[in-house]
Design a protein around this motif. Structure first.
Motif, PDB file in Angstrom:
ATOM      1  N   GLU A  74       0.842  -1.214   0.000  1.00 10.48           N
ATOM      2  CA  GLU A  74       0.000   0.000   0.000  1.00 10.48           C
ATOM      3  C   GLU A  74       0.872   1.258   0.000  1.00 10.48           C
ATOM      4  O   GLU A  74       0.582   2.215  -0.712  1.00 10.48           O
ATOM      5  CB  GLU A  74      -0.932   0.027   1.230  1.00 10.48           C
ATOM      6  N   GLU A  75       1.954   1.254   0.775  1.00 10.12           N
ATOM      7  CA  GLU A  75       2.839   2.420   0.796  1.00 10.12           C
ATOM      8  C   GLU A  75       3.582   2.535  -0.535  1.00 10.12           C
ATOM      9  O   GLU A  75       3.714   3.626  -1.083  1.00 10.12           O
ATOM     10  CB  GLU A  75       3.818   2.337   1.973  1.00 10.12           C
ATOM     11  N   GLY A  76       4.049   1.397  -1.055  1.00 15.30           N
ATOM     12  CA  GLY A  76       4.759   1.416  -2.338  1.00 15.30           C
ATOM     13  C   GLY A  76       3.905   2.062  -3.428  1.00 15.30           C
ATOM     14  O   GLY A  76       4.402   2.862  -4.229  1.00 15.30           O
ATOM     15  N   LEU A  77       2.611   1.746  -3.443  1.00 13.89           N
ATOM     16  CA  LEU A  77       1.723   2.284  -4.484  1.00 13.89           C
ATOM     17  C   LEU A  77       1.625   3.809  -4.407  1.00 13.89           C
ATOM     18  O   LEU A  77       1.367   4.471  -5.405  1.00 13.89           O
ATOM     19  CB  LEU A  77       0.331   1.644  -4.379  1.00 13.89           C
ATOM     20  N   ASN A  78       1.859   4.368  -3.222  1.00 13.65           N
ATOM     21  CA  ASN A  78       1.851   5.831  -3.087  1.00 13.65           C
ATOM     22  C   ASN A  78       3.008   6.498  -3.809  1.00 13.65           C
ATOM     23  O   ASN A  78       3.035   7.722  -3.932  1.00 13.65           O
ATOM     24  CB  ASN A  78       1.915   6.241  -1.609  1.00 13.65           C
ATOM     25  N   HIS A  79       3.981   5.708  -4.244  1.00 17.17           N
ATOM     26  CA  HIS A  79       5.137   6.287  -4.924  1.00 17.17           C
ATOM     27  C   HIS A  79       5.039   6.165  -6.440  1.00 17.17           C
ATOM     28  O   HIS A  79       6.006   6.438  -7.149  1.00 17.17           O
ATOM     29  CB  HIS A  79       6.419   5.649  -4.383  1.00 17.17           C
ATOM     30  N   LEU A  80       3.886   5.754  -6.931  1.00 16.30           N
ATOM     31  CA  LEU A  80       3.670   5.674  -8.373  1.00 16.30           C
ATOM     32  C   LEU A  80       2.998   6.960  -8.844  1.00 16.30           C
ATOM     33  O   LEU A  80       2.279   7.611  -8.077  1.00 16.30           O
ATOM     34  CB  LEU A  80       2.775   4.473  -8.701  1.00 16.30           C
ATOM     35  N   PRO A  81       3.215   7.345 -10.117  1.00 12.50           N
ATOM     36  CA  PRO A  81       2.636   8.597 -10.588  1.00 12.50           C
ATOM     37  C   PRO A  81       1.117   8.514 -10.760  1.00 12.50           C
ATOM     38  O   PRO A  81       0.581   7.456 -11.095  1.00 12.50           O
ATOM     39  CB  PRO A  81       3.315   8.802 -11.947  1.00 12.50           C
ATOM     40  N   VAL A  82       0.460   9.630 -10.488  1.00 11.11           N
ATOM     41  CA  VAL A  82      -0.991   9.722 -10.649  1.00 11.11           C
ATOM     42  C   VAL A  82      -1.326  10.942 -11.497  1.00 11.11           C
ATOM     43  O   VAL A  82      -0.528  11.871 -11.592  1.00 11.11           O
ATOM     44  CB  VAL A  82      -1.717   9.837  -9.280  1.00 11.11           C
ATOM     45  N   VAL A  83      -2.490  10.911 -12.134  1.00 11.20           N
ATOM     46  CA  VAL A  83      -2.970  12.073 -12.900  1.00 11.20           C
ATOM     47  C   VAL A  83      -4.385  12.414 -12.425  1.00 11.20           C
ATOM     48  O   VAL A  83      -5.061  11.586 -11.804  1.00 11.20           O
ATOM     49  CB  VAL A  83      -2.994  11.795 -14.429  1.00 11.20           C
ATOM     50  N   GLU A  84      -4.804  13.636 -12.740  1.00 13.81           N
ATOM     51  CA  GLU A  84      -6.142  14.080 -12.332  1.00 13.81           C
ATOM     52  C   GLU A  84      -7.214  13.262 -13.033  1.00 13.81           C
ATOM     53  O   GLU A  84      -7.092  12.940 -14.218  1.00 13.81           O
ATOM     54  CB  GLU A  84      -6.345  15.555 -12.690  1.00 13.81           C
ATOM     55  N   GLN A  85      -8.257  12.918 -12.309  1.00 13.85           N
ATOM     56  CA  GLN A  85      -9.418  12.294 -12.940  1.00 13.85           C
ATOM     57  C   GLN A  85     -10.682  12.778 -12.217  1.00 13.85           C
ATOM     58  O   GLN A  85     -10.847  12.522 -11.014  1.00 13.85           O
ATOM     59  CB  GLN A  85      -9.357  10.766 -12.881  1.00 13.85           C
ATOM     60  N   THR A  86     -11.523  13.496 -12.960  1.00 12.45           N
ATOM     61  CA  THR A  86     -12.774  13.962 -12.361  1.00 12.45           C
ATOM     62  C   THR A  86     -13.884  13.019 -12.792  1.00 12.45           C
ATOM     63  O   THR A  86     -14.001  12.678 -13.964  1.00 12.45           O
ATOM     64  CB  THR A  86     -13.063  15.412 -12.789  1.00 12.45           C
ATOM     65  N   ILE A  87     -14.665  12.592 -11.836  1.00 13.04           N
ATOM     66  CA  ILE A  87     -15.761  11.663 -12.136  1.00 13.04           C
ATOM     67  C   ILE A  87     -17.079  12.282 -11.639  1.00 13.04           C
ATOM     68  O   ILE A  87     -17.074  13.268 -10.901  1.00 13.04           O
ATOM     69  CB  ILE A  87     -15.521  10.275 -11.476  1.00 13.04           C
ATOM     70  N   THR A  88     -18.186  11.676 -12.071  1.00 17.87           N
ATOM     71  CA  THR A  88     -19.500  12.123 -11.616  1.00 17.87           C
ATOM     72  C   THR A  88     -20.067  11.041 -10.703  1.00 17.87           C
ATOM     73  O   THR A  88     -20.024   9.861 -11.043  1.00 17.87           O
ATOM     74  CB  THR A  88     -20.422  12.355 -12.828  1.00 17.87           C
ATOM     75  N   THR A  89     -20.579  11.445  -9.557  1.00 18.78           N
ATOM     76  CA  THR A  89     -21.125  10.470  -8.600  1.00 18.78           C
ATOM     77  C   THR A  89     -22.593  10.192  -8.937  1.00 18.78           C
ATOM     78  O   THR A  89     -23.211  10.929  -9.726  1.00 18.78           O
ATOM     79  CB  THR A  89     -21.023  10.998  -7.146  1.00 18.78           C
ATOM     80  N   PRO A  90     -23.191   9.149  -8.350  1.00 23.97           N
ATOM     81  CA  PRO A  90     -24.604   8.835  -8.643  1.00 23.97           C
ATOM     82  C   PRO A  90     -25.578   9.951  -8.265  1.00 23.97           C
ATOM     83  O   PRO A  90     -26.707   9.969  -8.742  1.00 23.97           O
ATOM     84  CB  PRO A  90     -24.855   7.577  -7.792  1.00 23.97           C
ATOM     85  N   VAL A  91     -25.149  10.914  -7.434  1.00 28.53           N
ATOM     86  CA  VAL A  91     -26.042  12.042  -7.122  1.00 28.53           C
ATOM     87  C   VAL A  91     -25.769  13.259  -8.001  1.00 28.53           C
ATOM     88  O   VAL A  91     -26.212  14.367  -7.714  1.00 28.53           O
ATOM     89  CB  VAL A  91     -26.010  12.411  -5.623  1.00 28.53           C
ATOM     90  N   GLY A  92     -25.023  13.024  -9.086  1.00 32.34           N
ATOM     91  CA  GLY A  92     -24.868  14.081 -10.094  1.00 32.34           C
ATOM     92  C   GLY A  92     -23.820  15.131  -9.783  1.00 32.34           C
ATOM     93  O   GLY A  92     -23.733  16.149 -10.478  1.00 32.34           O
ATOM     94  N   ARG A  93     -23.039  14.923  -8.760  1.00 38.03           N
ATOM     95  CA  ARG A  93     -21.972  15.897  -8.466  1.00 38.03           C
ATOM     96  C   ARG A  93     -20.651  15.367  -8.976  1.00 38.03           C
ATOM     97  O   ARG A  93     -20.458  14.162  -9.094  1.00 38.03           O
ATOM     98  CB  ARG A  93     -21.856  16.137  -6.944  1.00 38.03           C
ATOM     99  N   ASN A  94     -19.748  16.324  -9.227  1.00 40.55           N
ATOM    100  CA  ASN A  94     -18.412  15.921  -9.656  1.00 40.55           C
ATOM    101  C   ASN A  94     -17.494  15.735  -8.459  1.00 40.55           C
ATOM    102  O   ASN A  94     -17.689  16.355  -7.405  1.00 40.55           O
ATOM    103  CB  ASN A  94     -17.814  16.956 -10.591  1.00 40.55           C
ATOM    104  N   TYR A  95     -16.530  14.889  -8.659  1.00 40.16           N
ATOM    105  CA  TYR A  95     -15.494  14.701  -7.658  1.00 40.16           C
ATOM    106  C   TYR A  95     -14.158  14.768  -8.388  1.00 40.16           C
ATOM    107  O   TYR A  95     -13.947  14.040  -9.363  1.00 40.16           O
ATOM    108  CB  TYR A  95     -15.650  13.343  -6.960  1.00 40.16           C
ATOM    109  N   ALA A  96     -13.302  15.684  -7.931  1.00 43.21           N
ATOM    110  CA  ALA A  96     -11.976  15.836  -8.555  1.00 43.21           C
ATOM    111  C   ALA A  96     -11.021  14.855  -7.887  1.00 43.21           C
ATOM    112  O   ALA A  96     -10.571  15.091  -6.764  1.00 43.21           O
ATOM    113  CB  ALA A  96     -11.480  17.266  -8.391  1.00 43.21           C
TER     114      ALA A  96
END
Ligand code: URA
Length: 242
Positions: A74-96
């Protein structure tokens, strides 16, 4: 007969005062930015106490080792690169949010490193896993590559290199040389281990300054047979031998 050595610290939940916390040996601090030691929490220290105990039987050794392996992955995975991904939740709001970027694979150093494969699979479904077998050459007493099986496209992946005990670093150094010869740049390798020696860490950091190490604990040192002390003995024997 050996004195208790190593840094000690009061370990316990924050709402307790220092005088109410028990004292335990904690990881030796290392000076390299590329070496990440897991937080020395009461959980981790209690898990390590179980697996270090010579009286812990095999089933418990496996159970508690697996818990620490999970924390390392779990800690090792924190050292991998990530990119932004915004999704829409089932209540119609976005989450960045974020998503992982890039492909990974595991590479275990046989035999003990294979014990860490399941922990990686538990976190990364259908992850590719390669293997490297390195053993001491009887004639030269130097580590020798006996076998490897690695994903063909390993040069395009991040590699989580798995070996529970990081003693002199002889096998790990050879494993990294193999990965580099297949085109994996040093900065895309994360070496995960449960217990490291200061000698192994400094050998590695000098040779591979960009490679990251994630360890649960840096111990005091090595004995005359290159076992880590206080250590836990032979990891492979304790994990695999009934
Ligand atoms: N490998 C082990 O299993 N234990 C040690 O202490 C060192 C290397």
């Amino acid at each position: 007969t050996h004195p208790q050595v190593g840094p000690t610290q009061c370990v316990g939940p924050d709402y307790r005062s220092e005088s109410q916390k028990p004292i335990a040996t904690v990881s030796t601090e290392v000076k390299y930015e590329t070496v990440v030691t897991l937080p020395q929490t009461p959980q981790l220290i209690a898990l390590l106490t179980k697996i270090r105990d010579k009286n812990t039987e095999r089933a418990d050794f496996i159970f508690y080792s697996n818990r620490i392996i999970r924390l390392l992955v779990e800690e090792g995975l924190n050292h991998l690169p990530v990119v932004e991904q915004t999704i829409t939740t089932p209540v119609g709001r976005n989450y960045a949010g974020l998503m992982f970027q890039g492909k990974i694979c595991g590479v275990s150093i046989m035999r003990a490193g294979e014990a860490m494969e399941q922990g990686l699979r538990d976190c990364c479904r259908s992850v590719r896993i390669g293997k490297i077998l390195i053993q001491r050459d009887e004639e030269t007493s130097q580590p020798k590559l006996f076998y490897d099986k690695l994903p063909e496209d390993i040069a395009e992946r991040w590699v989580l290199l798995l070996d529970p005990m990081f003693a002199t670093g002889g096998s790990a150094i050879m494993a990294v040389e193999v990965l580099k010869s297949r085109g994996v740049p040093e900065e895309r390798i994360l070496f995960l281990n449960l217990i490291a020696s200061p000698e192994g860490i400094s050998n590695f950091a000098t040779k591979f300054p960009k490679l990251r190490v994630v360890t649960a604990f840096v111990d005091q040192g090595l004995d005359s047979k290159n076992y880590i002390v206080p250590g836990l003995g032979d990891f492979g024997d304790r994990f695999y031998t009934i």
